[in-house]
Design a protein around this motif. Structure first.
Motif, PDB file in Angstrom:
ATOM      1  N   HIS A 130      35.387  56.434  42.834  1.00 54.61           N
ATOM      2  CA  HIS A 130      36.115  56.807  41.627  1.00 54.61           C
ATOM      3  C   HIS A 130      36.603  58.229  41.760  1.00 54.61           C
ATOM      4  CE1 HIS A 130      35.022  53.285  39.156  1.00 54.61           C
ATOM      5  NE2 HIS A 130      33.876  53.302  39.853  1.00 54.61           N
ATOM      6  N   ALA A 131      37.594  58.550  40.936  1.00 53.31           N
ATOM      7  CA  ALA A 131      38.062  59.931  40.825  1.00 53.31           C
ATOM      8  C   ALA A 131      37.411  60.559  39.609  1.00 53.31           C
ATOM      9  CB  ALA A 131      39.580  59.962  40.688  1.00 53.31           C
ATOM     10  N   VAL A 132      37.317  61.878  39.637  1.00 56.65           N
ATOM     11  CA  VAL A 132      36.737  62.588  38.504  1.00 56.65           C
ATOM     12  C   VAL A 132      37.547  62.257  37.255  1.00 56.65           C
ATOM     13  CG1 VAL A 132      36.313  64.861  37.542  1.00 56.65           C
ATOM     14  CG2 VAL A 132      35.861  64.446  39.950  1.00 56.65           C
ATOM     15  N   GLY A 133      36.823  61.918  36.202  1.00 53.57           N
ATOM     16  CA  GLY A 133      37.483  61.575  34.948  1.00 53.57           C
ATOM     17  C   GLY A 133      37.665  60.088  34.767  1.00 53.57           C
ATOM     18  N   ASP A 134      37.569  59.315  35.843  1.00 47.19           N
ATOM     19  CA  ASP A 134      37.707  57.872  35.710  1.00 47.19           C
ATOM     20  C   ASP A 134      36.496  57.288  34.991  1.00 47.19           C
ATOM     21  OD1 ASP A 134      39.377  57.152  38.891  1.00 47.19           O
ATOM     22  OD2 ASP A 134      40.083  57.967  36.973  1.00 47.19           O
ATOM     23  N   ALA A 135      36.706  56.213  34.267  1.00 44.54           N
ATOM     24  CA  ALA A 135      35.579  55.497  33.644  1.00 44.54           C
ATOM     25  C   ALA A 135      35.038  54.502  34.659  1.00 44.54           C
ATOM     26  CB  ALA A 135      36.061  54.779  32.398  1.00 44.54           C
ATOM     27  N   VAL A 136      33.727  54.470  34.825  1.00 42.86           N
ATOM     28  CA  VAL A 136      33.087  53.549  35.769  1.00 42.86           C
ATOM     29  C   VAL A 136      32.733  52.273  35.008  1.00 42.86           C
ATOM     30  CG1 VAL A 136      31.151  53.185  37.321  1.00 42.86           C
ATOM     31  CG2 VAL A 136      32.165  55.478  37.093  1.00 42.86           C
ATOM     32  N   ALA A 137      33.356  51.175  35.434  1.00 43.80           N
ATOM     33  CA  ALA A 137      33.085  49.902  34.760  1.00 43.80           C
ATOM     34  C   ALA A 137      31.688  49.430  35.123  1.00 43.80           C
ATOM     35  CB  ALA A 137      34.131  48.869  35.175  1.00 43.80           C
ATOM     36  N   LEU A 138      30.944  49.004  34.126  1.00 43.22           N
ATOM     37  CA  LEU A 138      29.583  48.533  34.345  1.00 43.22           C
ATOM     38  C   LEU A 138      29.584  47.005  34.407  1.00 43.22           C
ATOM     39  CD1 LEU A 138      27.739  50.849  31.797  1.00 43.22           C
ATOM     40  CD2 LEU A 138      27.942  51.132  34.275  1.00 43.22           C
ATOM     41  N   PRO A 139      28.725  46.438  35.217  1.00 44.17           N
ATOM     42  CA  PRO A 139      28.653  44.967  35.254  1.00 44.17           C
ATOM     43  C   PRO A 139      28.017  44.460  33.972  1.00 44.17           C
ATOM     44  CG  PRO A 139      26.949  45.908  36.626  1.00 44.17           C
ATOM     45  CD  PRO A 139      27.765  47.054  36.142  1.00 44.17           C
ATOM     46  N   PRO A 140      28.273  43.195  33.647  1.00 43.49           N
ATOM     47  CA  PRO A 140      27.650  42.638  32.441  1.00 43.49           C
ATOM     48  C   PRO A 140      26.130  42.738  32.553  1.00 43.49           C
ATOM     49  CG  PRO A 140      29.324  41.167  33.310  1.00 43.49           C
ATOM     50  CD  PRO A 140      29.125  42.233  34.313  1.00 43.49           C
ATOM     51  N   ALA A 141      25.533  43.006  31.443  1.00 47.71           N
ATOM     52  CA  ALA A 141      24.073  43.154  31.438  1.00 47.71           C
ATOM     53  C   ALA A 141      23.415  41.831  31.789  1.00 47.71           C
ATOM     54  CB  ALA A 141      23.615  43.630  30.063  1.00 47.71           C
ATOM     55  N   ALA A 142      22.381  41.977  32.553  1.00 49.72           N
ATOM     56  CA  ALA A 142      21.627  40.767  32.901  1.00 49.72           C
ATOM     57  C   ALA A 142      20.819  40.299  31.695  1.00 49.72           C
ATOM     58  CB  ALA A 142      20.709  41.077  34.078  1.00 49.72           C
ATOM     59  N   THR A 143      20.381  39.097  31.768  1.00 48.75           N
ATOM     60  CA  THR A 143      19.590  38.529  30.675  1.00 48.75           C
ATOM     61  C   THR A 143      18.319  39.349  30.481  1.00 48.75           C
ATOM     62  OG1 THR A 143      20.407  36.359  31.303  1.00 48.75           O
ATOM     63  CG2 THR A 143      18.488  36.426  29.825  1.00 48.75           C
ATOM     64  N   GLY A 144      18.119  39.794  29.283  1.00 47.24           N
ATOM     65  CA  GLY A 144      16.921  40.572  28.975  1.00 47.24           C
ATOM     66  C   GLY A 144      17.021  42.029  29.378  1.00 47.24           C
ATOM     67  N   GLU A 145      18.168  42.406  29.873  1.00 44.33           N
ATOM     68  CA  GLU A 145      18.308  43.817  30.283  1.00 44.33           C
ATOM     69  C   GLU A 145      18.553  44.667  29.060  1.00 44.33           C
ATOM     70  OE1 GLU A 145      21.517  44.545  33.011  1.00 44.33           O
ATOM     71  OE2 GLU A 145      20.675  46.433  33.690  1.00 44.33           O
ATOM     72  N   GLY A 146      17.877  45.730  28.945  1.00 45.88           N
ATOM     73  CA  GLY A 146      18.031  46.601  27.783  1.00 45.88           C
ATOM     74  C   GLY A 146      19.001  47.717  28.089  1.00 45.88           C
ATOM     75  N   ALA A 147      18.706  48.889  27.552  1.00 41.57           N
ATOM     76  CA  ALA A 147      19.601  50.040  27.767  1.00 41.57           C
ATOM     77  C   ALA A 147      19.612  50.415  29.243  1.00 41.57           C
ATOM     78  CB  ALA A 147      19.131  51.204  26.905  1.00 41.57           C
ATOM     79  N   ARG A 148      20.751  50.938  29.654  1.00 40.98           N
ATOM     80  CA  ARG A 148      20.874  51.350  31.042  1.00 40.98           C
ATOM     81  C   ARG A 148      21.109  52.847  31.083  1.00 40.98           C
ATOM     82  NH1 ARG A 148      24.904  46.599  33.052  1.00 40.98           N
ATOM     83  NH2 ARG A 148      25.751  46.879  30.972  1.00 40.98           N
ATOM     84  N   SER A 149      20.951  53.415  32.241  1.00 46.03           N
ATOM     85  CA  SER A 149      21.096  54.875  32.354  1.00 46.03           C
ATOM     86  C   SER A 149      21.958  55.209  33.549  1.00 46.03           C
ATOM     87  CB  SER A 149      19.719  55.536  32.504  1.00 46.03           C
ATOM     88  OG  SER A 149      19.132  55.142  33.736  1.00 46.03           O
ATOM     89  N   VAL A 150      22.471  56.432  33.502  1.00 43.40           N
ATOM     90  CA  VAL A 150      23.255  56.949  34.618  1.00 43.40           C
ATOM     91  C   VAL A 150      22.712  58.326  34.947  1.00 43.40           C
ATOM     92  CG1 VAL A 150      25.537  57.727  35.347  1.00 43.40           C
ATOM     93  CG2 VAL A 150      25.335  55.685  33.924  1.00 43.40           C
ATOM     94  N   THR A 151      22.444  58.553  36.201  1.00 48.28           N
ATOM     95  CA  THR A 151      21.991  59.865  36.652  1.00 48.28           C
ATOM     96  C   THR A 151      23.170  60.584  37.294  1.00 48.28           C
ATOM     97  OG1 THR A 151      19.811  58.928  37.118  1.00 48.28           O
ATOM     98  CG2 THR A 151      20.331  61.098  38.060  1.00 48.28           C
ATOM     99  N   THR A 152      23.495  61.748  36.754  1.00 51.08           N
ATOM    100  CA  THR A 152      24.656  62.487  37.247  1.00 51.08           C
ATOM    101  C   THR A 152      24.280  63.278  38.488  1.00 51.08           C
ATOM    102  OG1 THR A 152      24.135  64.378  35.849  1.00 51.08           O
ATOM    103  CG2 THR A 152      25.570  62.681  34.919  1.00 51.08           C
ATOM    104  N   PRO A 153      25.241  63.783  39.240  1.00 53.19           N
ATOM    105  CA  PRO A 153      24.933  64.517  40.473  1.00 53.19           C
ATOM    106  C   PRO A 153      24.051  65.743  40.242  1.00 53.19           C
ATOM    107  CG  PRO A 153      27.235  63.916  40.447  1.00 53.19           C
ATOM    108  CD  PRO A 153      26.689  63.548  39.114  1.00 53.19           C
ATOM    109  N   ASP A 154      24.156  66.327  39.035  1.00 57.32           N
ATOM    110  CA  ASP A 154      23.323  67.495  38.794  1.00 57.32           C
ATOM    111  C   ASP A 154      21.942  67.125  38.256  1.00 57.32           C
ATOM    112  OD1 ASP A 154      25.156  68.357  35.727  1.00 57.32           O
ATOM    113  OD2 ASP A 154      24.203  66.515  36.421  1.00 57.32           O
ATOM    114  N   GLY A 155      21.596  65.846  38.316  1.00 53.26           N
ATOM    115  CA  GLY A 155      20.261  65.407  37.932  1.00 53.26           C
ATOM    116  C   GLY A 155      20.114  65.049  36.478  1.00 53.26           C
ATOM    117  N   ARG A 156      21.133  65.191  35.716  1.00 53.08           N
ATOM    118  CA  ARG A 156      21.040  64.864  34.304  1.00 53.08           C
ATOM    119  C   ARG A 156      21.096  63.372  34.119  1.00 53.08           C
ATOM    120  NH1 ARG A 156      25.178  64.808  30.620  1.00 53.08           N
ATOM    121  NH2 ARG A 156      26.568  65.315  32.343  1.00 53.08           N
TER     122      ARG A 156
END
Lengths: 717, 332
Positions: free
Chosen positions: A573-599
């Motif tokens: 991706h390019a900076v600023g692009d939205a990253v499309a997420l795959p459909p949540a699996a059955t029973g999958e709850g909230a998801r997270s993203v870890t940024t390059p700076d560790g956040r």
């Protein structure tokens, strides 16, 4: 008294002409008759020390005529103070638009931009209104007109400087065209004083038509700035654009970017052992030799051999760079030899290596080109992303528990005995996928048992020469890679044979994922426990269809062996692009993203995309199926830093220029008033009349003098 | 004075009269002469003064009667005995008859407007008329036939050469005509003379010759080829010779009316060069054709014109006597 065109007073120099003429022209004292002029030639006039002006009266008349004529051309007028009352000059509106894209990180470009923006604010007159905007691919207001007006005049510029000091260039790409259009629209929309009533309590006047509107663009104005989006935009007629270009003192840019394949999809990293990258060198560059080296966040990988690339200025070159060894964990490719390093790092998602077990149940051999197994193993064997272990079992052989251990997929390519169905259902219930391919109508009752509907009526479909897939559920994870309209055309695949499967009315939970143009289902899905049963009514062997020969076969098979819940995640991706997420699996709850700076950013379960890619680096998507790395890099357009001609903006419709300052407006208005005053008085007409009168008198006097001379000569003779 | 020296040739058998101080002092002042209104009277005065002056000359042997004495030999016609000489010398001599020369002379007089210029109180035309009248009067007294052609840009008057009563008067009347015309064309006049005068004689052109020289060459040559004795009397004003003006002025051409701003201080030298160049061309033409060219400066006495003519007359007469067989008094 004033003069509208004072330069014409220089015409008074023409008075020297009659003076010179009266000196030079020595009228002969007499007239001498002579026998013949055949031996004579005319003598030039000459001045002598004893030259003196003759006919003073004539000289004065002619000089006066010249003087009055010069005066008339100078357009004199009588000025009265009350005629020069001027309206209070209205201030203008100035929008300062500062480029904050990634290319502004080069050298001291940002500092130059801050200086230009500050100067533009300081140049504003007290009556002017100023606003500050930053832009990269979007416009962000930093200080609006209303904020400016609400501040005390003495604090306006310092506050604006503070906003500039707090800001800085981002990593995003540039969209100059959109930014200019947005701010120009904001400028042209203003009516009167923004913010309501004037401060002095006077009745608000509609100065919108008279107020100058100035857009100051501070940017490096690069060729990759996407200025072409201005095309088709109707530039407001009352907005003028002033471009303050910033440029690095020296050096030019080269950049590295990953190469996408012809379909536009991200490169299938599992399909090759080397990464294809493009090194682009800008036309104004003076360097040609570059190096590429694998690195981590700590620096270049120890012992890694740099790969040399020779790229002439203005050209680009594709380089195949081998991936580093598995244990090196390098996640970026760094370009060396460039003057500006903001786009010299290419973050790369390293290839994954996992082992997948697929069980094929069928009687055809591995090299039987008429069967299913040959094509299945070919499709599974090309990706280096994962290691696929295909275990083949004859249809008569039982399936051992050890066979199923670790298996992801069971492909059934032959009729099975009913006692095998239980094994298959157990496999599916524990999360595995079963793909039952109906190669012939005489399928076993086992299929109905597997589906859970009892005996099925299966017959060989008849009709036209071939059938086409007419309905495909592109939202299904199996067909998600083909969701793009460029890839969703299945009509090129001919199905010579297929089986017509008629489900009983009480069949439940059976979805038709794909169907032929005659309405017969091609692919059915029946969830079983945590897994599923997929039934294909046509095979991919050449006798049945062209599926194995199409470009969609490998992604389909890949989708079958991919762990469910991962989906297809775009890894570049390019900076600023939205990253499309795959459909949540059955029973999958909230998801997270870890940024390059560790956040770590938490995403709701229903989130379909993550748009927080503000810095380049490796983002890690935390999905139920596991962590998926995504590489975010500086846009390739941002690396095209060669300067764009300002005339290009004008060609696209922008109106370049500077609105006059208040002083200039006052001067202009004063000049207009003087012109109006002079046009009313028209003193030049009377001067012309006087000139004509003088010429008449001069003619009469000259004639009289000439007659007097003649009579004198006659008397003498 | 260069080319404009008095042309005196010593004559064969006759001593050339050198002007003596006494002779020069007796010439009539032209200004005084011009005050005489009657042209014929002027002419007579000049002729008589010239003749009396020549008679007082100490040089013998020169006879204006154009006679030649030789001793009588038996067989000569006794009618031609000079009894006066016998009375003086007691010897018998035969005298050549004056009427035997019988010259036909045409006076071609330029009366164009350019001749109307004069700085001496009288014009070149007055001077030319007087010279022509004087010559005509003189030739008449010698019983020569005199004709007259006056011209400007064309021939104005033409009198054939005659010796008869009243002819001289008519000649004077024609000479009295005022100057006219807008140009000068002596070639036309000379051509007329050449076409009408068949017998050899003398042609005297009295003009300022302020024309292009090439036209003159052909006409003069034509006359000479017909055997005429041609004499050019060039009448010039002293101002035209010296260009003795001192102030710039608009110089006006008397014939064309064209005017020119001229500063004499700047153009004098150039004028003299041009003038002398033109005079040299005229001189060369006359030399080539055997034409006598005599300057007549209007400030000089008229008698000089007469003297020059006598020179030419003598030569012409001698030539004719050689040519005519059995000429009376001639050598035969």
């Amino acid at each position: 008294m004033g003069l509208l065109a004072p330069l014409y007073i220089a015409g008074l120099l023409a008075i020297s002409l009659p003076i010179l003429f009266h000196l030079i022209r020595r009228t002969p004292h007499g007239r001498q008759e002579f026998g013949s002029l055949m031996f004579l030639s005319p003598s030039p006039p000459r001045l002598t020390r004893r030259s003196r002006l003759s006919n003073i009266l004539l000289l004065l008349l002619r000089a006066a005529a010249f003087a009055l004529l010069a005066f008339a051309f100078a357009r004199p007028f009588l000025q009265r103070n009350e005629d020069m009352s001027l309206s209070r000059a209205a201030g203008k509106r100035v929008a300062i638009l500062v480029d904050a894209s990634a290319s502004m990180r080069r050298g001291d470009l940002w500092q130059q931009a801050v200086r230009h923006a500050t100067q533009a604010a300081r140049d504003a007159a007290p009556a002017d209104e100023v606003a500050l905007y930053f832009f990269d691919r979007r416009v962000r207001p930093a200080m609006t007109f209303s904020e400016w007006n609400e501040l005390e005049p003495s604090r306006r510029v310092p506050v604006l400087e503070g906003r500039l000091a707090e800001a800085g260039p981002t990593w995003e790409s540039t969209n100059v065209g959109d930014a200019l259009a947005t701010v120009a629209d904001l400028l042209s929309e203003a009516t009167g004083t923004q913010g309501g009533e004037p401060r002095d309590g006077s009745r608000p006047t509609n100065n919108a038509d008279k107020t100058g509107r100035q857009l100051v663009l501070v940017s490096d104005l690069q060729q990759g700035g996407r200025v072409e989006s201005l095309q088709g935009y109707q530039w407001p007629p009352n907005v003028l654009l002033d471009v303050k270009r910033v440029a690095p003192k020296e050096g030019a840019n080269a950049g590295v970017q990953a190469v996408r394949d012809a379909t536009g999809a991200a490169p299938d990293v599992g399909a090759a052992t080397r990464l294809r990258v493009r090194v682009a060198n800008q036309p104004d560059s003076k360097r040609e030799q570059f190096e590429l080296v694998w690195a981590t966040n700590r620096g270049p990988v120890a012992g890694a051999q740099p790969f040399k690339a020779y790229v002439p200025p203005g050209r680009s070159q594709v380089v195949r760079v081998p991936y580093p060894a598995a244990g090196e964990r390098a996640d970026r490719l760094v370009l060396r030899g460039d003057d500006h390093d903001f786009d010299n790092t290419l973050y790369v998602v390293p290839p994954r290596s996992d082992t997948v077990r697929v069980i094929y149940v069928g009687d055809d051999g591995a090299d039987d080109t008429k069967g299913l197994r040959y094509y299945l193993e070919s499709a599974l064997g090309g990706a280096s992303q994962r290691k696929v272990d295909v275990v083949a079992r004859k249809s008569a052989e039982p399936l051992a528990e050890t066979d199923l251990l670790g298996a992801r997929l069971i492909v059934v390519g032959a009729p099975l005995a009913e006692d095998r169905v239980a094994t298959l259902r157990r496999f599916a219930e524990t999360g595995g996928d079963v793909l039952w391919v109906l190669k012939e109508a005489a399928a076993s009752p086992a299929l109905g048992q597997a589906i859970g509907v009892g005996p099925l009526a299966i017959e060989e479909a008849t009709g036209r020469d071939f059938a086409l897939l007419a309905r495909v559920e592109l939202g299904h994870p199996l067909f998600a890679p083909f969701a793009d309209t460029r890839f969703s055309d299945f009509t090129r695949i001919h199905f010579w044979k297929h089986r017509r499967l008629k489900l009983p009315a009480d069949a439940k939970d059976v979805n038709v994922v794909a169907a032929f143009d005659n309405g017969d289902p091609f692919l059915l899905e029946r969830p079983i426990g945590q897994g599923r049963l997929l039934v294909a009514t046509s095979g991919w062997n050449p006798a049945d269809s062209q599926l194995a020969l199409s470009t969609k076969f490998v992604p389909l098979i890949e989708g079958l062996v991919r762990p469910r819940g991962t989906g297809v995640v775009e890894t570049q991706h390019a900076v600023g692009d939205a990253v499309a997420l795959p459909p949540a699996a059955t029973g999958e709850g909230a998801r997270s993203v870890t940024t390059p700076d560790g956040r770590q950013v938490q995403l709701p379960a229903a989130a379909t995309s993550f748009d927080g890619t503000t810095v380049p680096g490796i983002y890690r998507l935390g999905l139920k199926s596991g962590e998926v790395p995504v590489a975010v890099n500086v846009s390739a357009d941002e690396g095209r830093t060669a300067p764009l001609a300002i005339e290009e903006l004008e060609r696209l419709g922008a109106r370049l220029g500077n609105n006059p300052t208040s002083d200039e407006l006052v001067t202009k208005e004063r000049k207009l008033k003087l012109i109006e005053l002079e046009s009313r008085q028209k003193l030049w007409r009377w001067l012309i009349v006087a000139v004509l009168g003088l010429l008449v008198v001069e003619t009469l006097v000259a004639g009289r003098l000439a007659r007097r001379d003649l009579s004198t000569r006659d008397v003498q003779q | 004075m260069g080319l404009f020296r008095t042309k005196l040739k010593p004559q064969q058998g006759a001593a050339a009269p050198a002007p003596t101080p006494r002779t020069a002092a007796s010439f009539i002042d032209p200004a005084t002469l011009m005050r005489i209104k009657s042209l014929q009277l002027r002419a007579r005065i000049v002729v008589q003064g010239f003749l009396s002056g020549l008679h007082r000359s100490p040089h013998h042997g020169f006879s204006v009667e154009f006679s030649e004495y030789r001793q009588y030999t038996p067989g000569d016609d006794p009618r031609y005995l000079d009894w006066k000489l016998y009375a003086r010398s007691d010897r018998y001599h035969i005298k050549r008859f004056e009427d035997e020369t019988n010259l036909r002379c045409h006076l071609v007089v330029d009366l164009s407007r350019s001749m109307g210029y004069g700085s001496q109180g009288y014009t070149k035309a007055d001077y030319a008329r007087t010279a022509a009248a004087t010559l005509g009067y003189f030739l008449s007294t010698q019983r020569d036939a005199v004709g007259l052609v006056t011209f400007d840009q064309a021939i104005s008057d033409y009198l054939p050469a005659r010796y008869r009563p009243g002819h001289l008067h008519r000649l004077m009347v024609c000479l009295e005509r005022a100057v006219a015309g807008t140009s000068t064309d002596p070639a036309a006049a000379l051509e007329q003379v050449a076409m009408t005068v068949r017998k050899r004689g003398m042609v005297v052109l009295i003009s300022d010759l302020l024309v292009k020289t090439e036209a003159l060459r052909s006409r003069l040559g034509y006359l000479r080829s017909q055997g005429h004795e041609v004499v050019l009397l060039r009448v010039l004003d002293p101002a035209e010779l010296e260009f003795s003006f001192d102030k710039p002025a608009m110089f006006v051409d008397l014939e064309s009316g064209r005017d020119l701003y001229v500063d004499p201080a700047l153009t004098r030298e150039q004028y003299k060069r041009n003038f002398e160049k033109h005079a040299a061309e005229l001189q060369q033409i006359c030399r080539d054709l055997g034409v006598d060219l005599y300057p007549l400066v209007t400030s000089k006495p008229m008698e000089l014109a007469l003297f020059n003519l006598l020179q030419s007359r003598l030569r012409a007469g001698r030539a004719m006597s050689r040519v005519r067989p059995g000429a009376r008094g001639g050598k035969g």
